[in-house]
Every structure is written in C-alpha cells, then in structure tokens.
Motif scaffolding. Structure first.
Motif, PDB file in Angstrom:
ATOM      1  N   VAL A   1       0.811  -1.215   0.000  1.00 20.46           N
ATOM      2  CA  VAL A   1       0.000   0.000   0.000  1.00 20.46           C
ATOM      3  C   VAL A   1       0.844   1.265   0.000  1.00 20.46           C
ATOM      4  CG1 VAL A   1      -1.867   1.195   1.228  1.00 20.46           C
ATOM      5  CG2 VAL A   1      -1.721  -1.280   1.342  1.00 20.46           C
ATOM      6  N   GLY A   2       2.052   1.156   0.509  1.00 20.81           N
ATOM      7  CA  GLY A   2       2.870   2.335   0.734  1.00 20.81           C
ATOM      8  C   GLY A   2       2.617   2.858   2.135  1.00 20.81           C
ATOM      9  N   PRO A   3       3.610   3.467   2.789  1.00 22.40           N
ATOM     10  CA  PRO A   3       3.427   3.981   4.153  1.00 22.40           C
ATOM     11  C   PRO A   3       2.306   5.012   4.200  1.00 22.40           C
ATOM     12  CG  PRO A   3       5.745   4.039   3.492  1.00 22.40           C
ATOM     13  CD  PRO A   3       4.954   3.744   2.261  1.00 22.40           C
ATOM     14  N   GLY A   4       1.508   4.961   5.264  1.00 25.34           N
ATOM     15  CA  GLY A   4       0.433   5.927   5.416  1.00 25.34           C
ATOM     16  C   GLY A   4      -0.719   5.375   6.218  1.00 25.34           C
ATOM     17  N   PRO A   5      -1.797   6.138   6.354  1.00 24.61           N
ATOM     18  CA  PRO A   5      -2.930   5.750   7.204  1.00 24.61           C
ATOM     19  C   PRO A   5      -3.597   4.442   6.806  1.00 24.61           C
ATOM     20  CG  PRO A   5      -3.063   8.072   6.622  1.00 24.61           C
ATOM     21  CD  PRO A   5      -1.967   7.490   5.794  1.00 24.61           C
ATOM     22  N   ALA A   6      -3.574   4.076   5.531  1.00 21.63           N
ATOM     23  CA  ALA A   6      -4.234   2.840   5.108  1.00 21.63           C
ATOM     24  C   ALA A   6      -3.588   1.615   5.741  1.00 21.63           C
ATOM     25  CB  ALA A   6      -4.216   2.718   3.582  1.00 21.63           C
ATOM     26  N   VAL A   7      -2.295   1.683   6.029  1.00 23.13           N
ATOM     27  CA  VAL A   7      -1.616   0.553   6.673  1.00 23.13           C
ATOM     28  C   VAL A   7      -2.177   0.353   8.080  1.00 23.13           C
ATOM     29  CG1 VAL A   7       0.590  -0.293   7.544  1.00 23.13           C
ATOM     30  CG2 VAL A   7       0.478   0.810   5.303  1.00 23.13           C
ATOM     31  N   ASP A   8      -2.285   1.440   8.827  1.00 23.27           N
ATOM     32  CA  ASP A   8      -2.833   1.369  10.176  1.00 23.27           C
ATOM     33  C   ASP A   8      -4.279   0.875  10.147  1.00 23.27           C
ATOM     34  OD1 ASP A   8      -2.822   1.850  13.020  1.00 23.27           O
ATOM     35  OD2 ASP A   8      -4.065   3.603  12.622  1.00 23.27           O
ATOM     36  N   PHE A   9      -5.052   1.317   9.152  1.00 24.09           N
ATOM     37  CA  PHE A   9      -6.443   0.868   8.990  1.00 24.09           C
ATOM     38  C   PHE A   9      -6.498  -0.644   8.791  1.00 24.09           C
ATOM     39  CE2 PHE A   9      -9.615  -0.192   5.649  1.00 24.09           C
ATOM     40  CZ  PHE A   9     -10.776  -0.045   6.397  1.00 24.09           C
ATOM     41  N   LEU A  10      -5.665  -1.164   7.897  1.00 20.37           N
ATOM     42  CA  LEU A  10      -5.659  -2.593   7.614  1.00 20.37           C
ATOM     43  C   LEU A  10      -5.266  -3.406   8.847  1.00 20.37           C
ATOM     44  CD1 LEU A  10      -4.015  -2.625   4.073  1.00 20.37           C
ATOM     45  CD2 LEU A  10      -6.404  -3.140   4.609  1.00 20.37           C
ATOM     46  N   ARG A  11      -4.442  -2.857   9.695  1.00 23.61           N
ATOM     47  CA  ARG A  11      -3.958  -3.584  10.859  1.00 23.61           C
ATOM     48  C   ARG A  11      -4.940  -3.540  12.028  1.00 23.61           C
ATOM     49  NH1 ARG A  11       0.893  -5.416  10.663  1.00 23.61           N
ATOM     50  NH2 ARG A  11       1.245  -5.340  12.909  1.00 23.61           N
ATOM     51  N   ARG A  12      -6.046  -2.803  11.856  1.00 26.25           N
ATOM     52  CA  ARG A  12      -7.006  -2.662  12.947  1.00 26.25           C
ATOM     53  C   ARG A  12      -8.336  -3.361  12.664  1.00 26.25           C
ATOM     54  NH1 ARG A  12      -7.131   3.264  14.477  1.00 26.25           N
ATOM     55  NH2 ARG A  12      -5.197   2.780  15.567  1.00 26.25           N
ATOM     56  N   ILE A  13      -8.637  -3.683  11.411  1.00 27.86           N
ATOM     57  CA  ILE A  13      -9.957  -4.224  11.088  1.00 27.86           C
ATOM     58  C   ILE A  13      -9.993  -5.736  11.309  1.00 27.86           C
ATOM     59  CG2 ILE A  13     -10.542  -2.374   9.499  1.00 27.86           C
ATOM     60  CD1 ILE A  13      -9.755  -4.179   7.184  1.00 27.86           C
ATOM     61  N   VAL A  14     -11.196  -6.235  11.535  1.00 25.32           N
ATOM     62  CA  VAL A  14     -11.379  -7.623  11.961  1.00 25.32           C
ATOM     63  C   VAL A  14     -10.854  -8.624  10.948  1.00 25.32           C
ATOM     64  CG1 VAL A  14     -13.747  -7.707  11.024  1.00 25.32           C
ATOM     65  CG2 VAL A  14     -13.081  -9.263  12.878  1.00 25.32           C
ATOM     66  N   ILE A  15     -10.986  -8.334   9.663  1.00 19.07           N
ATOM     67  CA  ILE A  15     -10.602  -9.306   8.640  1.00 19.07           C
ATOM     68  C   ILE A  15      -9.098  -9.567   8.632  1.00 19.07           C
ATOM     69  CG2 ILE A  15     -10.269  -7.632   6.765  1.00 19.07           C
ATOM     70  CD1 ILE A  15     -11.503  -9.651   4.864  1.00 19.07           C
ATOM     71  N   ASP A  16      -8.304  -8.619   9.132  1.00 22.39           N
ATOM     72  CA  ASP A  16      -6.855  -8.746   9.094  1.00 22.39           C
ATOM     73  C   ASP A  16      -6.242  -8.985  10.473  1.00 22.39           C
ATOM     74  OD1 ASP A  16      -6.503  -8.589   6.357  1.00 22.39           O
ATOM     75  OD2 ASP A  16      -6.404  -6.408   6.340  1.00 22.39           O
ATOM     76  N   ARG A  17      -7.037  -9.504  11.394  1.00 26.12           N
ATOM     77  CA  ARG A  17      -6.511  -9.859  12.711  1.00 26.12           C
ATOM     78  C   ARG A  17      -6.644 -11.358  12.918  1.00 26.12           C
ATOM     79  NH1 ARG A  17      -5.748  -5.574  16.057  1.00 26.12           N
ATOM     80  NH2 ARG A  17      -4.192  -7.013  16.913  1.00 26.12           N
ATOM     81  N   ASP A  18      -5.769 -11.901  13.714  1.00 25.78           N
ATOM     82  CA  ASP A  18      -5.801 -13.316  14.063  1.00 25.78           C
ATOM     83  C   ASP A  18      -6.256 -13.462  15.510  1.00 25.78           C
ATOM     84  OD1 ASP A  18      -4.922 -14.189  11.586  1.00 25.78           O
ATOM     85  OD2 ASP A  18      -2.806 -14.107  12.134  1.00 25.78           O
TER      86      ASP A  18
ATOM     87  N   ILE B   1      -0.814  -1.923  -4.793  1.00 22.31           N
ATOM     88  CA  ILE B   1      -1.408  -0.696  -5.332  1.00 22.31           C
ATOM     89  C   ILE B   1      -0.362   0.043  -6.159  1.00 22.31           C
ATOM     90  CG2 ILE B   1      -2.547   1.478  -4.783  1.00 22.31           C
ATOM     91  CD1 ILE B   1      -3.359   0.383  -2.151  1.00 22.31           C
ATOM     92  N   PRO B   2      -0.657   0.360  -7.415  1.00 21.11           N
ATOM     93  CA  PRO B   2       0.279   1.178  -8.186  1.00 21.11           C
ATOM     94  C   PRO B   2       0.570   2.489  -7.467  1.00 21.11           C
ATOM     95  CG  PRO B   2      -1.452   0.284  -9.594  1.00 21.11           C
ATOM     96  CD  PRO B   2      -1.847  -0.019  -8.179  1.00 21.11           C
ATOM     97  N   GLU B   3       1.776   2.985  -7.649  1.00 23.33           N
ATOM     98  CA  GLU B   3       2.204   4.210  -6.962  1.00 23.33           C
ATOM     99  C   GLU B   3       1.217   5.355  -7.173  1.00 23.33           C
ATOM    100  OE1 GLU B   3       4.771   4.863  -5.041  1.00 23.33           O
ATOM    101  OE2 GLU B   3       5.945   3.013  -5.180  1.00 23.33           O
ATOM    102  N   ALA B   4       0.673   5.469  -8.383  1.00 22.27           N
ATOM    103  CA  ALA B   4      -0.192   6.601  -8.708  1.00 22.27           C
ATOM    104  C   ALA B   4      -1.514   6.579  -7.952  1.00 22.27           C
ATOM    105  CB  ALA B   4      -0.460   6.629 -10.221  1.00 22.27           C
ATOM    106  N   GLU B   5      -1.914   5.417  -7.416  1.00 17.13           N
ATOM    107  CA  GLU B   5      -3.210   5.300  -6.757  1.00 17.13           C
ATOM    108  C   GLU B   5      -3.117   5.279  -5.224  1.00 17.13           C
ATOM    109  OE1 GLU B   5      -5.340   1.975  -8.318  1.00 17.13           O
ATOM    110  OE2 GLU B   5      -4.926   2.488 -10.398  1.00 17.13           O
ATOM    111  N   ARG B   6      -1.914   5.267  -4.691  1.00  9.80           N
ATOM    112  CA  ARG B   6      -1.752   5.117  -3.249  1.00  9.80           C
ATOM    113  C   ARG B   6      -2.238   6.347  -2.477  1.00  9.80           C
ATOM    114  NH1 ARG B   6       4.018   1.850  -2.468  1.00  9.80           N
ATOM    115  NH2 ARG B   6       3.333  -0.014  -3.605  1.00  9.80           N
ATOM    116  N   ALA B   7      -1.952   7.519  -2.988  1.00  7.87           N
ATOM    117  CA  ALA B   7      -2.321   8.744  -2.269  1.00  7.87           C
ATOM    118  C   ALA B   7      -3.824   8.823  -2.062  1.00  7.87           C
ATOM    119  CB  ALA B   7      -1.821   9.975  -3.030  1.00  7.87           C
TER     120      ALA B   7
END
Length: 406
Positions: free
Chosen positions: A74-91, A179-185
């Motif tokens: 995804v590239g560094p940024g808020p989306a990484v933190d979002f993915l690490r907090r939602i139920v689908i991406d937790r064990d 995610i392509p670089e152009a779409e990450r922002a």
C-alpha cells in the motif's frame, strides 16, 4: 518436497487482459496440473477445492500480515494502520474479540428484520424498469441497493451518502495485493476523510444512541470486552465497504447469469422454492470474491510441497468453486444444485461476517425480479472494467449489464 523444487510448477500470471475478463479457463488448466502453483516472490497459489477448503480452516495460516508487507503493498500511510485494525486482518485472540463484538452488533435478528425494508427498496429501484422495459443491472440495481442498505443500516444521512461511497471506492484500493504508486495517495486520503466522518457520527451516537448499526457497534459489550473508539471507527468503515462491494458483485453476476441462461430462469420461475439454491449457485458460478490471502505462521504441506513460514498463500476461491473433483458439471449453471459447498464466503474463523446479510439482499433482489418481470433477457453486450482493487481484485467487474425486461 521443499519449495526449492518448484521449477516445474505452473505460474499464476495476472497481466493478461483476457484472463482478467474470464479467468475460468486458466483456473481449469491450473487445477489439471495440481493443487499448487507459483505466484510472485515468496507467494504460492492454491487452486483446488479440497486444499483451499482445508487451508481456510488451518490455524497454521493467518491473516495478520507483517507491517512491512502491508507497507510494500500500500505504501506507508494511514491505510496501513487501517488494515492492521480491522477484523478481517486480525488473528485470534484479537480477531475473536473483534468478531464477537461486531457479531453482537450485526446480529441475526437485526439482519432478518431487514428483509421487508430491502424488498421495498428493491421495488422502488425497479419502478423505472417497469415503465421502460429496460434495466441496467449494475447502474440501476447492483450499485445503488447495497449502498442504500448499508447507509440506512449505519444511519448515514442521505446528503452524505454520495461522498461516503466515493471515498469508500478509493479505500477499496487498500485491499489489493499491490497498489500502483499513482493510486496510493487516494487510498490514504480516503482513509483519513472517512475516519474523520465516521468518528463524528460515532460520537453523536454515543451521546444520543439510535437504533442503527453504528450505535450497536459503538455500544457493543461482551464481558470486559468493548471496542475502543479507533476500533469502532475503522471496523464500522470496513463493515460499510464490505457490505456494498461484495453484494454489488453478487447482484451483477447473478443478473448476468439469469439473463444468459433462459432455461434455468424458466426452471426457477416454475419452482420458486428453488430460489435459495439458485442464490447459492450464483455465488458459486462467479464468486463475488475470487481470492483471499493468508500467510503461513509455520510450515504447511500442500500438494506434496512444504511451504515455509512467512510465505503468502493465495487461495483461489473461484477456482475451487469450479473444481471437477467436488462439483458435477461445474461449468454448468444449475439453479437446483445440491449439495453446493461453494467457498465464496470463505471459511474457518474468517468466514464472511456479512454472509447472512448478503443472502437476505440476494433473496429480495432475485425474488422481486422474477415476480415482477415475466422475461429477463440480455439487451446488449456487458461492459467490464478492472476493479482497481477491492475483494475481486485483480479481476474485471461488471460496469454495465443491460437487460430487457417484460
């Protein structure tokens, strides 16, 4: 056999436009060569039903990817933190806590109570088709209905719904493998905007509770468990997005299947009791979610090869749904197919949280279509577009399914 001895395995390639449009012939070829093929670096792809089904339930595979992996995707940024907090991406155990609290909010009685309102919404969306004799299954039904349902369920004001949906489409990019670089922002900016928006709604619900799902998420309790504000915001956003992305694809692919198979359509009209089985068959025939990914937490043997710890495993749900070893005549649409052990809702602890809601919406949509129209036929070629992310990524999704209705 170890990973190093994989030179003879086929490779799963994603850059052919014809494959993106119709991957099923490629899936068939891959299954014929074995249950396992190579993907990208340190990535394995599983193609057959038995292996995919078992791995969905195997606790040696997890969904909680390392932060470095998500930053690479995804590239560094808020989306990484979002993915690490939602139920689908937790064990487990964090997944267990989040899922129980969200299930308490999105509970079966609440979902069942939506059947009548969803039917009314469907009828309203079909009114123009009654007059015009024409319907675009995507523009007129598959896109607006799930957004309307989720917006109503979460209590999103009418005047805000277009903006919320637009940003949610940008968030969908965060669920792509890369995610392509152009779409990450755009993905990161959408997470910031939607977090601010849902945080405002959540605080208003805590001050003045309503009877909507957002209030239920904000106030969910089980023993000492509760959701923090950050968890409630991100998981409410995830529930909203997941609730319209998958159901949109289900309605679009189901309508296309009905129109293309007049014999099965006539069979369903003659015996409406087949509707539940038909809905499951639409889910199998062209899965709303083609793949799901896992990471190996310890060595796992698949197809005679041992996959080492830390490897990404792509489970081809749509390929498994067409496996000749599990389904009779898998390439034939059969609205009465029983049994139908499709994997479109995943399996194991990560079985789709909204499966019941998707079935309620699908039952309303296809039931009303068949009751209100005596014929549903193709009215022109379907239009496709790369999904650009989301759960169907990297496959093409319908942009238009023109139908003639009478």
């Amino acid at each position: 056999m170890t990973e190093a001895m994989d030179a003879r395995l086929p490779r799963f390639v994603l850059d052919d436009p014809e494959f993106l449009r119709d991957p099923y012939p490629v899936y068939r070829e891959l299954r014929a060569r074995g249950p396992l093929c190579r993907g990208g670096p340190a990535q394995w792809v599983v193609t057959r039903h038995a292996e995919v089904s078992a791995l969905l339930r195997d606790r040696r595979l997890g969904r909680e990817f390392p932060e470095e992996f998500q930053k690479l995707s995804v590239g560094p940024g808020p989306a990484v933190d979002f993915l690490r907090r939602i139920v689908i991406d937790r064990d487990p155990e964090e997944h267990t806590r989040l899922r129980r609290l969200l299930t308490r909010a999105l509970n079966p009685p609440l979902v069942r109570s939506l059947a009548e309102p969803i039917t009314a919404m469907t009828d309203h969306l079909l009114e123009r088709a009654v007059t015009d004799g024409a319907l675009d299954a995507v523009r007129d039904l598959a896109q607006p209905l799930p957004v309307l349902v989720m917006s109503t369920l979460l209590g999103i004001p009418v005047e805000d719904r277009a903006a919320v949906m637009e940003r949610s489409i940008d968030v969908s990019k965060a669920f792509a493998v890369f995610i392509p670089e152009a779409e990450r922002a755009a993905a990161h900016a959408a997470v910031v905007w939607l977090r601010d928006y849902f945080r405002g709604l959540l605080r208003r619900r805590r001050a003045a509770p309503g009877d909507d799902l957002l209030t239920a998420i904000a106030t969910a309790r089980e023993g000492d468990w509760r959701l923090s504000e950050e968890e409630a915001v991100d998981n409410a956003l995830f529930v909203y997005y997941a609730g319209f992305e998958t159901t949109t694809n289900l309605i679009a692919t189901g309508c296309a299947a009905l129109a293309r198979h007049p014999g099965e359509q006539a069979r369903l009209r003659a015996d409406p009791s087949l509707l539940p089985a038909a809905l499951e068959e639409f889910l199998r025939w062209d899965a709303p979610i083609h793949t799901t990914t896992r990471i190996t937490l310890e060595p796992v043997e698949v197809g005679g090869r041992t996959l080492r710890r830390g490897r990404v495993v792509v489970l081809l749900l749509a390929s498994a749904n067409h496996d000749e070893r599990c389904f009779t005549a898998p390439d034939r649409l059969d609205v009465g197919r029983r049994p139908n052990p499709h994997l479109s809702f995943g399996g194991g602890v990560h079985h789709c949280l909204g499966a019941m809601l998707a079935r309620v919406e699908g039952t309303a949509v296809f039931g009303r279509l068949l009751e209100r129209f005596g014929e549903i036929e193709p009215a022109g070629p379907e239009d496709w577009q790369p999904s650009g992310g989301g759960f169907r990524f990297p496959y093409c999704a319908y942009r238009s399914v023109p139908l003639r209705v009478r």
